[in-house]
Design a protein around this motif. Structure first.
Motif, PDB file in Angstrom:
ATOM      1  N   LYS A  14       1.247  -1.637  -0.133  1.00 25.75           N
ATOM      2  CA  LYS A  14      -0.223   0.718  -0.214  1.00 25.75           C
ATOM      3  C   LYS A  14       0.959   1.168   0.166  1.00 25.75           C
ATOM      4  O   LYS A  14       0.995   1.785  -0.723  1.00 25.75           O
ATOM      5  CB  LYS A  14      -1.044   0.291   1.279  1.00 25.75           C
ATOM      6  CG  LYS A  14      -1.472   0.982   1.510  1.00 25.75           C
ATOM      7  CD  LYS A  14      -2.183   1.315   2.880  1.00 25.75           C
ATOM      8  CE  LYS A  14      -2.697   2.330   3.343  1.00 25.75           C
ATOM      9  NZ  LYS A  14      -1.507   2.619   4.502  1.00 25.75           N
ATOM     10  N   THR A  58       5.990  -0.985  10.519  1.00 27.48           N
ATOM     11  CA  THR A  58       4.848  -1.597  11.423  1.00 27.48           C
ATOM     12  C   THR A  58       3.707  -2.808  11.635  1.00 27.48           C
ATOM     13  O   THR A  58       3.477  -3.429  12.668  1.00 27.48           O
ATOM     14  CB  THR A  58       4.108   0.157  12.005  1.00 27.48           C
ATOM     15  OG1 THR A  58       3.792   0.684  10.141  1.00 27.48           O
ATOM     16  CG2 THR A  58       5.333   1.160  12.089  1.00 27.48           C
ATOM     17  N   HIS A 163      -7.607   1.743  13.203  1.00 24.43           N
ATOM     18  CA  HIS A 163      -8.091   3.646  12.569  1.00 24.43           C
ATOM     19  C   HIS A 163      -9.464   3.374  12.680  1.00 24.43           C
ATOM     20  O   HIS A 163     -10.116   3.932  12.635  1.00 24.43           O
ATOM     21  CB  HIS A 163      -7.909   3.594  11.367  1.00 24.43           C
ATOM     22  CG  HIS A 163      -6.035   3.361  11.149  1.00 24.43           C
ATOM     23  ND1 HIS A 163      -5.597   4.408  11.653  1.00 24.43           N
ATOM     24  CD2 HIS A 163      -5.481   2.495  10.462  1.00 24.43           C
ATOM     25  CE1 HIS A 163      -4.240   4.281  11.632  1.00 24.43           C
ATOM     26  NE2 HIS A 163      -4.175   3.054  10.909  1.00 24.43           N
ATOM     27  N   TYR A 295       6.665   6.936   9.733  1.00 24.10           N
ATOM     28  CA  TYR A 295       7.040   6.625   9.315  1.00 24.10           C
ATOM     29  C   TYR A 295       5.564   7.144   8.363  1.00 24.10           C
ATOM     30  O   TYR A 295       4.867   6.447   7.428  1.00 24.10           O
ATOM     31  CB  TYR A 295       7.326   5.788   8.198  1.00 24.10           C
ATOM     32  CG  TYR A 295       8.119   5.494   6.929  1.00 24.10           C
ATOM     33  CD1 TYR A 295       8.035   7.305   6.681  1.00 24.10           C
ATOM     34  CD2 TYR A 295       9.028   4.747   6.547  1.00 24.10           C
ATOM     35  CE1 TYR A 295       8.097   6.908   4.940  1.00 24.10           C
ATOM     36  CE2 TYR A 295      10.745   4.797   5.292  1.00 24.10           C
ATOM     37  CZ  TYR A 295       9.926   5.827   4.775  1.00 24.10           C
ATOM     38  OH  TYR A 295      10.251   5.941   3.201  1.00 24.10           O
TER      39      TYR A 295
HETATM   40  O1  LIG Z   1      -2.218   7.309   4.011  1.00 25.99           O
HETATM   41  P1  LIG Z   1      -1.300   8.151   3.986  1.00 25.99           P
HETATM   42  O2  LIG Z   1      -0.160   7.909   2.800  1.00 25.99           O
HETATM   43  O3  LIG Z   1      -1.503  10.009   4.382  1.00 25.99           O
HETATM   44  O4  LIG Z   1      -0.339   7.813   5.450  1.00 25.99           O
HETATM   45  C1  LIG Z   1      -0.861   7.396   6.799  1.00 25.99           C
HETATM   46  C2  LIG Z   1       0.195   5.877   6.932  1.00 25.99           C
HETATM   47  O5  LIG Z   1      -0.263   5.320   5.928  1.00 25.99           O
HETATM   48  P2  LIG Z   1       1.116   4.497   4.751  1.00 25.99           P
HETATM   49  O6  LIG Z   1       1.852   3.617   6.063  1.00 25.99           O
HETATM   50  O7  LIG Z   1       0.613   3.852   4.142  1.00 25.99           O
HETATM   51  O8  LIG Z   1       1.879   6.019   3.626  1.00 25.99           O
HETATM   52  C3  LIG Z   1      -0.720   5.507   8.370  1.00 25.99           C
HETATM   53  O9  LIG Z   1       0.285   4.749   8.443  1.00 25.99           O
HETATM   54  P3  LIG Z   1      -0.651   3.466   9.226  1.00 25.99           P
HETATM   55  O10 LIG Z   1      -1.120   3.344  10.276  1.00 25.99           O
HETATM   56  O11 LIG Z   1      -1.840   2.572   8.261  1.00 25.99           O
HETATM   57  O12 LIG Z   1       0.283   2.790   8.947  1.00 25.99           O
HETATM   58  C4  LIG Z   1      -0.286   6.753   9.618  1.00 25.99           C
HETATM   59  O13 LIG Z   1       0.956   7.040   9.710  1.00 25.99           O
HETATM   60  C5  LIG Z   1      -1.050   7.437   8.896  1.00 25.99           C
HETATM   61  O14 LIG Z   1      -0.808   8.758   9.679  1.00 25.99           O
HETATM   62  C6  LIG Z   1      -0.475   8.120   7.336  1.00 25.99           C
HETATM   63  O15 LIG Z   1      -1.480   9.617   8.016  1.00 25.99           O
HETATM   64  P4  LIG Z   1      -0.722  10.934   7.243  1.00 25.99           P
HETATM   65  O16 LIG Z   1      -0.721  11.552   9.249  1.00 25.99           O
HETATM   66  O17 LIG Z   1       0.169  11.451   7.059  1.00 25.99           O
HETATM   67  O18 LIG Z   1      -1.200  11.771   6.495  1.00 25.99           O
END
Ligand SMILES: O=P(O)(O)O[C@H]1[C@H](OP(=O)(O)O)[C@@H](OP(=O)(O)O)[C@@H](O)[C@@H](O)[C@@H]1OP(=O)(O)O
Ligand SMILES: Nc1ncnc2c1ncn2[C@@H]1O[C@H](COP(=O)(O)OP(=O)(O)OP(=O)(O)O)[C@@H](O)[C@H]1O
Ligand SMILES: [Mg+2]
Length: 339
Positions: A14, A58, A163, A295
């Motif tokens: 993803k 993660t 989430h 990250y």
């Molecule tokens: O969906 P985006 O690309 O924006 O990134 C999101 C990221 O997804 P990704 O791992 O696919 O990058 C999420 O990770 P998981 O909790 O799902 O592990 C989390 O870090 C969100 O805070 C991030 O959103 P942001 O805080 O940056 O708005």
């Protein structure tokens, strides 16, 4: 051509789909590095040597913690490889990422910093570990968590479930909370959130939509998915302010305070790649840290790949391991550049 200047990278499919690989490879090459995707299904030794391991593990760490045998095996292989190659720079060290997965642990780390001296706080929080509502009432009271509160799964990353959240307005609806979860006091902030994106000693912040103001009442629990609320293009109905709240003056964020938060949390978590979600409380103007992510997406961060390579090169050049480097005393305002 690159010798051992090789960066092994692993992230979920993803996340990988959002990476501009050609641009990223070019920036790595400009800094003298070869970038390659590490295949965790294959022997790691055969894919080496490499000098830097950049990852977002993660999801796999979370699955391993939940007992998934394949994920446990993968993490063991990665950790064994790292321990037999201590010269590799790991961004970020796996034990440090691990502590971020547990929201209660993460909030406790923020709470233990000295950020309160700068008008920054983490909203009152406690763990909900039981379906016994009387016990939960006692826990909420002991931690001064008032209504409404947000109930978040204890596990902060790694699955869609991490989430799924609720806003609980009264004691009568405590049964909606499904342990293990964390209750965190709801901070009214007029539906504006700031995301601080940290890359080593650089940071940048962006404004995002957020939840509207809520007050304790006899209303039913609101269930929502956090990924629908604060993305750059989110248009949740939960973000539409009530008419009377439209008059509340908007407070502009102070970049110096956001810089102080970035620097303090980078040191507290001993991590270089972090996202911090901050809201400014209506009327008090205090800054509430409501979430920290490993990250993050870095959506809107200018020249992100350059910033990332600078962070990597800084680590390599420091010639000392990450653990020691993060323990060094640094002047926050000097090392963090404002946007
Ligand atoms: O969906 P985006 O690309 O924006 O990134 C999101 C990221 O997804 P990704 O791992 O696919 O990058 C999420 O990770 P998981 O909790 O799902 O592990 C989390 O870090 C969100 O805070 C991030 O959103 P942001 O805080 O940056 O708005
Ligand atoms: N204590 C709080 N007070 C007010 N609003 C909150 C609070 N905590 C969270 N929110 C709102 O809920 C949204 C989701 O919360 P949170 O960031 O903790 O979820 P998450 O699943 O960790 O999200 P992500 O990992 O995508 O950043 C926030 O973007 C913010 O709009
Ligand atoms: Mg968040």
């Amino acid at each position: 051509m690159f010798g051992n200047k090789r960066i092994a990278c692993w992230m979920s499919e993803k996340k990988s789909q959002k990476v501009k690989w050609a641009e990223f490879e070019q920036v790595c090459s400009n800094y003298g590095y070869e970038l390659f995707k590490l295949d965790l299904e294959k022997d790691i030794e055969n894919q080496g040597p490499f000098s830097v391991f950049l990852h977002k593990l993660t999801d796999i760490i979370a699955l391993a913690n939940q007992g998934d045998a394949k994920s446990k095996n993968t993490i063991n292989l990665v950790e064994n490889y790292i321990s037999t190659h201590p010269e590799i720079i790991v961004i970020d060290p796996i034990p440090n990422v691990r502590q971020l997965l547990d929201r209660y642990k993460a909030y406790s780390i923020i709470h233990a910093t000295d950020l309160h001296k700068h008008g920054v706080f983490t909203p009152n929080f406690c763990e909900i570990t039981t379906s016994n509502n009387q016990k939960t009432v006692e826990e909420l009271n002991a931690a001064c968590v008032t209504y409404p509160f947000i109930c978040k799964p204890s596990l902060g990353h790694g699955s869609k479930k991490a989430h799924e959240m609720l806003i609980v307005f009264n004691e009568g609806n405590l049964r909606d909370c499904k342990p293990p979860c964390v209750a965190q006091a709801f901070i009214n902030h007029n539906a504006i959130l700031y995301k601080i994106f940290i890359v080593g000693d650089q940071y940048y912040f962006v404004e995002r939509p957020s939840l509207k103001n809520f007050h304790a009442s006899d209303q039913k629990t609101i269930f929502f998915d956090s990924s629908d609320v604060s993305k750059a293009d989110s248009q949740s109905s939960l973000s539409v302010l009530d008419l009377e709240d439209e008059q509340i003056p908007k407070t502009r964020p102070d970049p110096i305070i956001l810089g102080k938060i970035a620097c303090t949390l980078r040191k507290a978590f001993k991590m270089d790649l972090l996202g911090v979600d901050v809201v400014i409380e209506n009327f008090t103007g205090k800054y509430a840290i409501i979430d920290v992510n490993a990250y993050p997406g870095y959506d809107g961060f200018p020249n992100f790949y350059h910033a990332l390579l600078k962070c990597i090169v800084d680590q390599v050049n420091s010639g000392i391991n990450t653990e020691r480097k993060h323990n060094l005393k640094v002047d926050c305002l000097n090392i963090i550049k404002t946007n």
